[in-house]
Design an enzyme around this catalytic site. Structure first.
Site, PDB file in Angstrom:
ATOM      1  N   THR A  71      29.331  24.685  35.280  1.00  0.00           N
ATOM      2  CA  THR A  71      29.522  24.346  36.684  1.00  0.00           C
ATOM      3  C   THR A  71      30.428  22.960  36.637  1.00  0.00           C
ATOM      4  OG1 THR A  71      28.991  23.900  39.016  1.00  0.00           O
ATOM      5  CG2 THR A  71      27.422  23.316  37.041  1.00  0.00           C
ATOM      6  N   HIS A 114      13.433  26.919  29.228  1.00  0.00           N
ATOM      7  CA  HIS A 114      12.483  26.329  27.977  1.00  0.00           C
ATOM      8  C   HIS A 114      11.679  27.380  27.496  1.00  0.00           C
ATOM      9  CE1 HIS A 114      11.010  23.183  25.875  1.00  0.00           C
ATOM     10  NE2 HIS A 114      10.865  22.281  26.746  1.00  0.00           N
TER      11      HIS A 114
END
Length: 494
Positions: free
Chosen positions: A412, A464
Protein backbone atom coordinates in the site's frame (compact mmCIF):
# COMPACT_ATOMS: atom_id res chain seq x y z
CA UNK A 1 -49.17 -20.37 -22.10
CA UNK A 2 -46.32 -22.41 -23.55
CA UNK A 3 -45.95 -20.04 -26.50
CA UNK A 4 -45.70 -17.12 -24.08
CA UNK A 5 -43.15 -19.00 -21.99
CA UNK A 6 -41.01 -19.66 -25.05
CA UNK A 7 -41.34 -16.08 -26.22
CA UNK A 8 -40.42 -14.16 -23.07
CA UNK A 9 -37.10 -15.04 -21.49
CA UNK A 10 -35.80 -13.75 -18.19
CA UNK A 11 -32.25 -12.88 -17.24
CA UNK A 12 -31.49 -13.31 -13.55
CA UNK A 13 -28.83 -11.63 -11.46
CA UNK A 14 -25.87 -14.06 -11.62
CA UNK A 15 -23.22 -14.72 -9.01
CA UNK A 16 -20.42 -12.78 -10.70
CA UNK A 17 -17.87 -13.57 -8.00
CA UNK A 18 -17.16 -16.27 -5.47
CA UNK A 19 -20.30 -16.92 -3.47
CA UNK A 20 -21.67 -13.37 -3.68
CA UNK A 21 -25.33 -13.00 -2.66
CA UNK A 22 -26.29 -9.58 -4.05
CA UNK A 23 -25.26 -6.80 -6.39
CA UNK A 24 -26.29 -3.18 -6.97
CA UNK A 25 -27.42 -2.09 -10.44
CA UNK A 26 -25.21 0.89 -11.23
CA UNK A 27 -26.27 1.64 -14.79
CA UNK A 28 -28.57 0.27 -17.48
CA UNK A 29 -27.11 0.24 -20.99
CA UNK A 30 -30.47 -0.57 -22.60
CA UNK A 31 -34.07 0.61 -22.40
CA UNK A 32 -37.41 -1.02 -23.03
CA UNK A 33 -37.79 -1.59 -26.77
CA UNK A 34 -34.06 -1.86 -27.50
CA UNK A 35 -32.81 -4.82 -29.52
CA UNK A 36 -30.18 -6.93 -27.76
CA UNK A 37 -27.96 -9.74 -28.99
CA UNK A 38 -26.33 -12.70 -27.27
CA UNK A 39 -23.25 -11.47 -25.35
CA UNK A 40 -24.22 -7.78 -25.37
CA UNK A 41 -23.70 -6.00 -22.00
CA UNK A 42 -27.04 -4.75 -20.74
CA UNK A 43 -26.05 -3.26 -17.40
CA UNK A 44 -23.23 -2.59 -14.98
CA UNK A 45 -23.50 -3.91 -11.43
CA UNK A 46 -21.40 -3.46 -8.32
CA UNK A 47 -20.78 -6.40 -6.05
CA UNK A 48 -18.96 -6.51 -2.76
CA UNK A 49 -15.75 -6.84 -4.76
CA UNK A 50 -15.98 -4.86 -7.99
CA UNK A 51 -18.08 -3.31 -10.71
CA UNK A 52 -18.71 -5.62 -13.66
CA UNK A 53 -20.79 -5.62 -16.84
CA UNK A 54 -23.46 -8.27 -17.38
CA UNK A 55 -23.95 -9.59 -20.93
CA UNK A 56 -27.36 -10.97 -21.92
CA UNK A 57 -27.24 -14.66 -22.99
CA UNK A 58 -29.88 -14.48 -25.75
CA UNK A 59 -31.27 -12.31 -28.56
CA UNK A 60 -34.48 -10.30 -28.57
CA UNK A 61 -36.12 -6.99 -27.69
CA UNK A 62 -36.09 -5.64 -24.13
CA UNK A 63 -39.58 -6.16 -22.73
CA UNK A 64 -39.09 -5.03 -19.12
CA UNK A 65 -36.45 -3.71 -16.74
CA UNK A 66 -37.40 -5.00 -13.31
CA UNK A 67 -35.28 -2.63 -11.22
CA UNK A 68 -34.08 0.95 -11.30
CA UNK A 69 -30.46 2.04 -11.11
CA UNK A 70 -29.17 2.14 -7.55
CA UNK A 71 -31.23 -0.83 -6.35
CA UNK A 72 -29.50 -3.80 -4.70
CA UNK A 73 -30.77 -7.12 -6.07
CA UNK A 74 -30.34 -10.64 -4.69
CA UNK A 75 -28.52 -13.19 -6.82
CA UNK A 76 -31.02 -15.30 -8.76
CA UNK A 77 -33.63 -12.52 -9.04
CA UNK A 78 -34.89 -11.60 -12.51
CA UNK A 79 -33.61 -8.16 -13.55
CA UNK A 80 -34.68 -7.99 -17.20
CA UNK A 81 -37.08 -9.82 -19.51
CA UNK A 82 -36.60 -10.10 -23.27
CA UNK A 83 -39.13 -10.72 -26.03
CA UNK A 84 -37.41 -13.31 -28.23
CA UNK A 85 -40.19 -13.19 -30.85
CA UNK A 86 -40.85 -9.46 -31.30
CA UNK A 87 -42.62 -10.00 -34.62
CA UNK A 88 -45.21 -12.35 -33.14
CA UNK A 89 -47.59 -9.55 -32.17
CA UNK A 90 -47.99 -7.14 -29.25
CA UNK A 91 -46.32 -8.24 -26.06
CA UNK A 92 -49.34 -7.33 -23.95
CA UNK A 93 -52.32 -4.94 -24.07
CA UNK A 94 -51.21 -1.32 -24.23
CA UNK A 95 -53.70 -0.29 -21.50
CA UNK A 96 -55.10 -3.19 -19.46
CA UNK A 97 -58.80 -2.76 -18.78
CA UNK A 98 -60.26 -3.13 -15.30
CA UNK A 99 -62.97 -5.41 -16.67
CA UNK A 100 -60.39 -8.02 -17.79
CA UNK A 101 -58.11 -8.59 -14.81
CA UNK A 102 -57.72 -12.30 -15.41
CA UNK A 103 -56.03 -11.90 -18.78
CA UNK A 104 -53.21 -9.71 -17.52
CA UNK A 105 -51.29 -11.97 -15.11
CA UNK A 106 -51.02 -14.70 -17.71
CA UNK A 107 -48.87 -12.62 -20.03
CA UNK A 108 -46.90 -11.02 -17.23
CA UNK A 109 -46.26 -13.95 -14.93
CA UNK A 110 -45.69 -16.74 -17.41
CA UNK A 111 -41.97 -16.00 -17.86
CA UNK A 112 -41.46 -16.35 -14.11
CA UNK A 113 -43.13 -19.75 -14.07
CA UNK A 114 -41.03 -21.46 -16.69
CA UNK A 115 -38.19 -22.19 -14.23
CA UNK A 116 -35.19 -21.37 -16.46
CA UNK A 117 -31.77 -20.43 -15.15
CA UNK A 118 -30.84 -17.42 -17.25
CA UNK A 119 -27.33 -17.02 -15.87
CA UNK A 120 -23.95 -16.52 -17.45
CA UNK A 121 -21.56 -19.36 -18.16
CA UNK A 122 -19.55 -20.09 -15.04
CA UNK A 123 -21.91 -18.19 -12.73
CA UNK A 124 -24.11 -19.89 -10.19
CA UNK A 125 -27.63 -18.80 -9.36
CA UNK A 126 -29.30 -21.08 -6.86
CA UNK A 127 -32.07 -23.35 -8.24
CA UNK A 128 -34.46 -22.01 -5.61
CA UNK A 129 -34.19 -18.53 -7.11
CA UNK A 130 -36.16 -19.27 -10.28
CA UNK A 131 -39.44 -18.04 -8.78
CA UNK A 132 -39.89 -14.33 -8.29
CA UNK A 133 -42.40 -12.34 -6.33
CA UNK A 134 -44.57 -9.86 -8.26
CA UNK A 135 -43.36 -6.32 -7.66
CA UNK A 136 -44.92 -2.86 -7.58
CA UNK A 137 -43.20 0.12 -9.18
CA UNK A 138 -40.72 1.89 -6.94
CA UNK A 139 -40.45 5.66 -6.42
CA UNK A 140 -38.43 7.48 -9.02
CA UNK A 141 -39.28 5.16 -11.93
CA UNK A 142 -37.74 6.68 -15.05
CA UNK A 143 -40.16 8.51 -17.32
CA UNK A 144 -40.64 7.70 -20.97
CA UNK A 145 -41.06 3.94 -20.51
CA UNK A 146 -44.77 3.29 -21.11
CA UNK A 147 -44.37 -0.45 -21.59
CA UNK A 148 -42.68 -0.81 -18.18
CA UNK A 149 -45.49 1.14 -16.52
CA UNK A 150 -48.06 -0.98 -18.36
CA UNK A 151 -46.39 -4.18 -17.20
CA UNK A 152 -46.31 -3.00 -13.60
CA UNK A 153 -49.96 -1.89 -13.79
CA UNK A 154 -50.90 -5.27 -15.24
CA UNK A 155 -49.07 -7.04 -12.43
CA UNK A 156 -50.85 -4.96 -9.77
CA UNK A 157 -54.26 -5.49 -11.39
CA UNK A 158 -53.68 -9.23 -11.65
CA UNK A 159 -53.18 -9.58 -7.90
CA UNK A 160 -55.69 -6.99 -6.68
CA UNK A 161 -58.66 -8.37 -8.57
CA UNK A 162 -60.96 -5.47 -9.46
CA UNK A 163 -58.22 -2.84 -9.36
CA UNK A 164 -58.84 0.79 -10.35
CA UNK A 165 -58.23 1.62 -13.99
CA UNK A 166 -56.13 4.69 -13.23
CA UNK A 167 -52.42 4.26 -14.15
CA UNK A 168 -49.82 3.71 -11.43
CA UNK A 169 -48.05 6.96 -10.57
CA UNK A 170 -45.09 6.42 -8.17
CA UNK A 171 -45.36 8.93 -5.32
CA UNK A 172 -43.11 8.29 -2.34
CA UNK A 173 -45.11 10.52 -0.02
CA UNK A 174 -48.59 9.12 -0.59
CA UNK A 175 -49.86 5.58 -0.14
CA UNK A 176 -51.32 4.15 -3.40
CA UNK A 177 -55.09 4.18 -3.66
CA UNK A 178 -57.01 0.92 -3.32
CA UNK A 179 -60.69 -0.12 -3.31
CA UNK A 180 -62.36 0.46 0.06
CA UNK A 181 -63.26 -3.21 0.40
CA UNK A 182 -59.64 -4.36 0.12
CA UNK A 183 -57.70 -1.73 2.09
CA UNK A 184 -54.56 -3.48 3.46
CA UNK A 185 -53.73 -3.22 7.12
CA UNK A 186 -50.41 -2.97 8.94
CA UNK A 187 -48.84 -6.23 10.02
CA UNK A 188 -50.04 -7.34 13.44
CA UNK A 189 -49.21 -10.06 15.87
CA UNK A 190 -45.84 -11.79 15.92
CA UNK A 191 -45.45 -12.30 12.16
CA UNK A 192 -42.42 -10.62 10.59
CA UNK A 193 -43.44 -7.96 8.03
CA UNK A 194 -42.67 -8.95 4.43
CA UNK A 195 -40.14 -6.66 2.72
CA UNK A 196 -37.05 -6.98 0.55
CA UNK A 197 -33.63 -6.16 2.09
CA UNK A 198 -33.34 -2.73 0.34
CA UNK A 199 -36.78 -1.78 1.72
CA UNK A 200 -35.78 -2.91 5.21
CA UNK A 201 -32.62 -0.81 4.93
CA UNK A 202 -34.64 2.22 3.85
CA UNK A 203 -37.01 1.76 6.80
CA UNK A 204 -34.08 1.54 9.19
CA UNK A 205 -32.53 4.73 7.79
CA UNK A 206 -35.83 6.58 8.15
CA UNK A 207 -36.49 5.21 11.63
CA UNK A 208 -39.68 3.43 10.56
CA UNK A 209 -40.92 0.25 12.28
CA UNK A 210 -42.04 -2.06 9.48
CA UNK A 211 -44.68 -3.55 11.79
CA UNK A 212 -46.50 -0.21 11.66
CA UNK A 213 -46.38 0.14 7.86
CA UNK A 214 -49.43 -0.60 5.72
CA UNK A 215 -48.34 -2.95 2.90
CA UNK A 216 -49.72 -2.31 -0.57
CA UNK A 217 -47.58 -4.76 -2.52
CA UNK A 218 -48.78 -8.10 -3.80
CA UNK A 219 -49.09 -10.83 -1.15
CA UNK A 220 -48.75 -8.23 1.61
CA UNK A 221 -45.23 -7.11 0.68
CA UNK A 222 -44.12 -3.70 1.95
CA UNK A 223 -42.76 -1.48 -0.83
CA UNK A 224 -40.48 1.53 -0.82
CA UNK A 225 -43.51 3.73 -1.45
CA UNK A 226 -45.15 2.30 1.68
CA UNK A 227 -42.11 3.18 3.79
CA UNK A 228 -41.94 6.70 2.36
CA UNK A 229 -45.64 7.13 3.04
CA UNK A 230 -45.19 6.01 6.65
CA UNK A 231 -42.24 8.38 7.10
CA UNK A 232 -44.24 11.23 5.63
CA UNK A 233 -47.20 10.51 7.91
CA UNK A 234 -44.90 10.51 10.93
CA UNK A 235 -43.11 13.71 9.98
CA UNK A 236 -46.13 15.90 9.16
CA UNK A 237 -49.78 16.46 10.26
CA UNK A 238 -52.55 14.26 8.87
CA UNK A 239 -53.48 16.88 6.28
CA UNK A 240 -49.94 16.98 4.86
CA UNK A 241 -49.22 17.70 1.17
CA UNK A 242 -48.41 14.88 -1.26
CA UNK A 243 -44.64 15.50 -1.21
CA UNK A 244 -42.74 15.15 2.10
CA UNK A 245 -40.38 17.96 1.10
CA UNK A 246 -43.38 20.31 1.10
CA UNK A 247 -44.09 19.93 4.81
CA UNK A 248 -45.38 22.94 6.78
CA UNK A 249 -42.79 25.61 7.50
CA UNK A 250 -43.28 25.10 11.24
CA UNK A 251 -41.54 21.68 11.07
CA UNK A 252 -38.73 21.84 8.48
CA UNK A 253 -36.49 19.46 10.38
CA UNK A 254 -38.98 16.59 10.26
CA UNK A 255 -39.32 16.99 6.47
CA UNK A 256 -35.78 15.67 5.97
CA UNK A 257 -35.56 12.57 8.21
CA UNK A 258 -32.33 11.27 6.65
CA UNK A 259 -30.44 14.57 6.98
CA UNK A 260 -30.96 16.09 10.42
CA UNK A 261 -28.96 17.77 13.13
CA UNK A 262 -26.06 18.47 10.78
CA UNK A 263 -25.60 14.75 10.02
CA UNK A 264 -25.70 13.05 6.64
CA UNK A 265 -26.21 9.30 6.49
CA UNK A 266 -24.84 7.24 3.58
CA UNK A 267 -25.85 3.56 3.19
CA UNK A 268 -22.93 1.16 3.56
CA UNK A 269 -22.91 -1.15 0.57
CA UNK A 270 -20.80 -2.52 -2.26
CA UNK A 271 -17.02 -2.21 -1.99
CA UNK A 272 -17.20 -0.01 1.13
CA UNK A 273 -19.28 -2.60 2.97
CA UNK A 274 -17.00 -5.46 1.94
CA UNK A 275 -13.87 -3.53 2.92
CA UNK A 276 -15.27 -2.68 6.35
CA UNK A 277 -16.21 -6.29 7.04
CA UNK A 278 -12.85 -7.58 5.81
CA UNK A 279 -10.82 -5.12 7.87
CA UNK A 280 -12.74 -5.85 11.06
CA UNK A 281 -12.37 -9.58 10.49
CA UNK A 282 -8.65 -9.27 9.78
CA UNK A 283 -7.89 -6.91 12.66
CA UNK A 284 -9.58 -9.14 15.24
CA UNK A 285 -8.54 -12.50 13.79
CA UNK A 286 -4.88 -12.20 12.82
CA UNK A 287 -2.52 -10.90 15.54
CA UNK A 288 -0.84 -7.94 13.85
CA UNK A 289 2.76 -6.85 14.37
CA UNK A 290 4.17 -3.81 12.57
CA UNK A 291 7.86 -2.94 12.17
CA UNK A 292 9.35 0.24 10.69
CA UNK A 293 12.56 1.22 8.95
CA UNK A 294 13.74 4.60 7.64
CA UNK A 295 16.19 4.48 4.74
CA UNK A 296 18.06 6.42 2.08
CA UNK A 297 16.54 5.73 -1.35
CA UNK A 298 18.57 8.26 -3.32
CA UNK A 299 20.12 5.54 -5.48
CA UNK A 300 16.69 4.07 -6.20
CA UNK A 301 15.42 7.45 -7.40
CA UNK A 302 18.47 7.82 -9.65
CA UNK A 303 17.89 4.34 -11.07
CA UNK A 304 14.26 5.23 -11.83
CA UNK A 305 15.46 8.16 -13.96
CA UNK A 306 18.03 6.00 -15.74
CA UNK A 307 15.49 3.30 -16.55
CA UNK A 308 13.12 5.91 -17.97
CA UNK A 309 15.83 6.84 -20.48
CA UNK A 310 16.58 3.22 -21.45
CA UNK A 311 15.41 2.60 -25.06
CA UNK A 312 14.69 -1.05 -24.25
CA UNK A 313 12.11 0.06 -21.68
CA UNK A 314 10.47 2.71 -23.86
CA UNK A 315 6.70 2.85 -23.37
CA UNK A 316 6.81 1.16 -19.96
CA UNK A 317 5.67 2.83 -16.76
CA UNK A 318 8.79 3.24 -14.60
CA UNK A 319 8.31 4.67 -11.10
CA UNK A 320 9.52 4.11 -7.53
CA UNK A 321 6.60 1.74 -6.80
CA UNK A 322 7.91 -0.63 -9.49
CA UNK A 323 11.28 -0.93 -7.72
CA UNK A 324 9.61 -1.23 -4.31
CA UNK A 325 7.53 -4.11 -5.66
CA UNK A 326 10.63 -5.78 -7.09
CA UNK A 327 12.47 -5.31 -3.79
CA UNK A 328 9.58 -6.86 -1.86
CA UNK A 329 9.47 -9.84 -4.22
CA UNK A 330 13.22 -10.38 -3.86
CA UNK A 331 12.90 -10.24 -0.06
CA UNK A 332 10.16 -12.88 -0.20
CA UNK A 333 12.34 -15.01 -2.49
CA UNK A 334 15.09 -14.89 0.14
CA UNK A 335 12.62 -15.55 2.97
CA UNK A 336 9.92 -17.82 1.45
CA UNK A 337 8.42 -18.75 4.83
CA UNK A 338 6.79 -15.32 4.99
CA UNK A 339 4.58 -16.21 2.00
CA UNK A 340 2.04 -18.40 3.79
CA UNK A 341 -1.54 -18.58 5.02
CA UNK A 342 -3.21 -19.73 8.23
CA UNK A 343 -5.80 -22.52 7.82
CA UNK A 344 -7.87 -22.34 10.98
CA UNK A 345 -10.24 -25.15 10.01
CA UNK A 346 -7.48 -27.70 9.47
CA UNK A 347 -5.01 -26.17 11.91
CA UNK A 348 -2.31 -25.96 9.25
CA UNK A 349 0.10 -23.37 7.86
CA UNK A 350 -0.09 -23.34 4.09
CA UNK A 351 3.21 -22.34 2.44
CA UNK A 352 2.86 -21.00 -1.10
CA UNK A 353 5.35 -21.35 -3.93
CA UNK A 354 3.80 -18.45 -5.85
CA UNK A 355 3.43 -14.79 -4.93
CA UNK A 356 0.22 -13.01 -5.89
CA UNK A 357 1.21 -9.42 -5.18
CA UNK A 358 -1.69 -7.16 -4.17
CA UNK A 359 -1.59 -3.41 -4.78
CA UNK A 360 -4.00 -1.37 -2.66
CA UNK A 361 -5.85 1.10 -4.88
CA UNK A 362 -8.11 3.95 -3.78
CA UNK A 363 -11.06 4.30 -6.17
CA UNK A 364 -14.27 6.35 -6.13
CA UNK A 365 -16.08 3.23 -4.93
CA UNK A 366 -13.64 2.60 -2.09
CA UNK A 367 -10.45 0.69 -1.41
CA UNK A 368 -9.80 -2.37 -3.56
CA UNK A 369 -6.77 -4.68 -3.64
CA UNK A 370 -6.31 -6.39 -7.01
CA UNK A 371 -3.26 -8.59 -7.29
CA UNK A 372 -0.68 -9.55 -9.90
CA UNK A 373 -0.74 -13.30 -10.32
CA UNK A 374 2.59 -15.10 -9.92
CA UNK A 375 4.40 -11.77 -9.64
CA UNK A 376 7.56 -13.37 -8.26
CA UNK A 377 8.38 -14.95 -11.63
CA UNK A 378 7.98 -11.78 -13.68
CA UNK A 379 10.88 -9.79 -15.09
CA UNK A 380 11.09 -6.06 -14.39
CA UNK A 381 9.46 -5.12 -17.75
CA UNK A 382 6.70 -7.72 -17.20
CA UNK A 383 6.11 -6.43 -13.69
CA UNK A 384 5.90 -2.86 -15.03
CA UNK A 385 3.28 -3.87 -17.60
CA UNK A 386 1.26 -5.77 -15.01
CA UNK A 387 1.30 -2.82 -12.59
CA UNK A 388 0.22 -0.38 -15.30
CA UNK A 389 -2.66 -2.65 -16.34
CA UNK A 390 -3.74 -3.11 -12.74
CA UNK A 391 -3.80 0.63 -12.03
CA UNK A 392 -5.63 1.62 -15.22
CA UNK A 393 -8.23 -1.10 -14.77
CA UNK A 394 -8.86 -0.04 -11.17
CA UNK A 395 -9.25 3.63 -12.14
CA UNK A 396 -11.80 2.67 -14.79
CA UNK A 397 -13.74 0.62 -12.25
CA UNK A 398 -13.33 -2.52 -14.35
CA UNK A 399 -11.41 -4.70 -11.89
CA UNK A 400 -12.91 -8.19 -11.84
CA UNK A 401 -13.59 -10.23 -8.68
CA UNK A 402 -11.04 -12.80 -9.87
CA UNK A 403 -8.34 -10.11 -9.93
CA UNK A 404 -8.99 -9.44 -6.23
CA UNK A 405 -8.98 -13.07 -5.12
CA UNK A 406 -6.05 -15.24 -4.10
CA UNK A 407 -3.61 -12.54 -2.97
CA UNK A 408 -0.71 -13.58 -0.74
CA UNK A 409 0.99 -10.27 0.20
CA UNK A 410 0.17 -6.61 -0.47
CA UNK A 411 1.81 -3.21 -0.97
CA UNK A 412 0.00 0.00 0.00
CA UNK A 413 1.58 3.25 -1.18
CA UNK A 414 0.47 5.89 1.34
CA UNK A 415 3.34 8.12 0.23
CA UNK A 416 1.31 9.39 -2.74
CA UNK A 417 -0.79 11.30 -0.18
CA UNK A 418 2.27 12.87 1.46
CA UNK A 419 2.06 10.52 4.46
CA UNK A 420 5.29 9.33 6.07
CA UNK A 421 3.99 5.85 6.90
CA UNK A 422 1.27 3.97 8.79
CA UNK A 423 0.35 0.66 10.40
CA UNK A 424 -1.51 -1.16 7.62
CA UNK A 425 -4.07 -3.89 8.31
CA UNK A 426 -3.56 -7.20 6.55
CA UNK A 427 -5.75 -8.10 3.63
CA UNK A 428 -7.75 -11.12 4.92
CA UNK A 429 -5.96 -14.41 4.29
CA UNK A 430 -2.59 -12.80 3.57
CA UNK A 431 0.58 -12.96 5.64
CA UNK A 432 2.10 -9.50 5.19
CA UNK A 433 1.48 -5.98 3.91
CA UNK A 434 4.14 -3.36 3.16
CA UNK A 435 3.33 0.35 3.53
CA UNK A 436 5.50 2.77 1.54
CA UNK A 437 5.78 6.31 2.87
CA UNK A 438 6.47 9.59 1.10
CA UNK A 439 9.96 10.07 -0.34
CA UNK A 440 11.32 13.38 0.91
CA UNK A 441 14.59 15.30 0.66
CA UNK A 442 16.05 15.25 4.19
CA UNK A 443 19.43 15.75 5.90
CA UNK A 444 21.13 12.35 6.14
CA UNK A 445 24.54 11.14 7.21
CA UNK A 446 26.13 9.81 4.01
CA UNK A 447 29.78 8.70 3.96
CA UNK A 448 30.45 10.50 7.22
CA UNK A 449 28.89 13.80 6.18
CA UNK A 450 25.43 15.30 6.54
CA UNK A 451 23.96 15.69 3.06
CA UNK A 452 20.50 16.15 1.55
CA UNK A 453 19.26 12.69 0.54
CA UNK A 454 16.01 11.14 -0.62
CA UNK A 455 14.59 9.38 2.45
CA UNK A 456 11.48 7.30 3.11
CA UNK A 457 9.99 5.10 5.81
CA UNK A 458 8.65 1.58 5.27
CA UNK A 459 6.24 -0.27 7.56
CA UNK A 460 5.69 -4.02 7.41
CA UNK A 461 2.66 -5.55 9.15
CA UNK A 462 2.52 -9.33 9.41
CA UNK A 463 0.45 -12.11 10.93
CA UNK A 464 2.33 -13.12 14.08
CA UNK A 465 0.83 -16.62 13.91
CA UNK A 466 2.80 -17.18 10.71
CA UNK A 467 5.69 -14.75 10.96
CA UNK A 468 7.77 -14.26 14.07
CA UNK A 469 9.80 -11.15 14.81
CA UNK A 470 13.03 -12.50 13.35
CA UNK A 471 11.48 -13.45 10.02
CA UNK A 472 9.55 -10.21 9.74
CA UNK A 473 12.68 -8.19 10.50
CA UNK A 474 14.68 -10.05 7.85
CA UNK A 475 12.07 -9.39 5.20
CA UNK A 476 11.88 -5.67 6.00
CA UNK A 477 15.68 -5.36 6.17
CA UNK A 478 16.04 -7.07 2.79
CA UNK A 479 13.53 -4.71 1.18
CA UNK A 480 15.51 -1.77 2.56
CA UNK A 481 18.80 -3.24 1.35
CA UNK A 482 17.53 -3.47 -2.23
CA UNK A 483 16.20 0.10 -2.21
CA UNK A 484 19.39 1.51 -0.68
CA UNK A 485 21.57 -0.10 -3.36
CA UNK A 486 19.29 -1.37 -6.14
CA UNK A 487 21.98 -1.68 -8.81
CA UNK A 488 23.93 -4.19 -6.76
CA UNK A 489 21.04 -6.12 -5.16
CA UNK A 490 19.00 -6.51 -8.33
CA UNK A 491 21.97 -8.23 -9.94
CA UNK A 492 23.14 -10.36 -7.01
CA UNK A 493 19.70 -11.31 -5.65
CA UNK A 494 17.64 -11.23 -8.84
Amino acid sequence: MSNTAQRFREFKMPDVGEGLTEAEILKWYVQVGDTVTDGQPVCEVETAKAAVELPIPFDGVVHELRFEEGVTVDVGTTIISVDTQPGAGPAEPAAPAAAEPAATPEADEEPAQQGRQAVLVGYGAAPSSTKRRPRKPQPGQAAGQPSVAAALQAELNGHAGAAPAAPVVPAPAAAPAAPAATVPQPATGGARPLAKPPVRKLAKDLGIDLATVTPTGADGIITRADVHAAASATAAPAAQPAEPTAAPAAAPAEAEPVVAGGERRVPIKGVRKATAQAMVSSAFTAPHVTEFITLDVTRTMKLVQELKQDPELAGLRINPLLLVAKAFLLAIKRNPEVNAAWDEANQEIVHKDYVNLGIAAATPRGLIVPNIKDAGRKTLPELSTALADLVSTAREGKTTPAAMSGGTVTITNVGVFGVDTGTPILNPGESAILAVGAIKLQPWVHKGKVKPRQVTTLALSFDHRLVDGELGSKVLADVAAVLEDPGKRLITWG
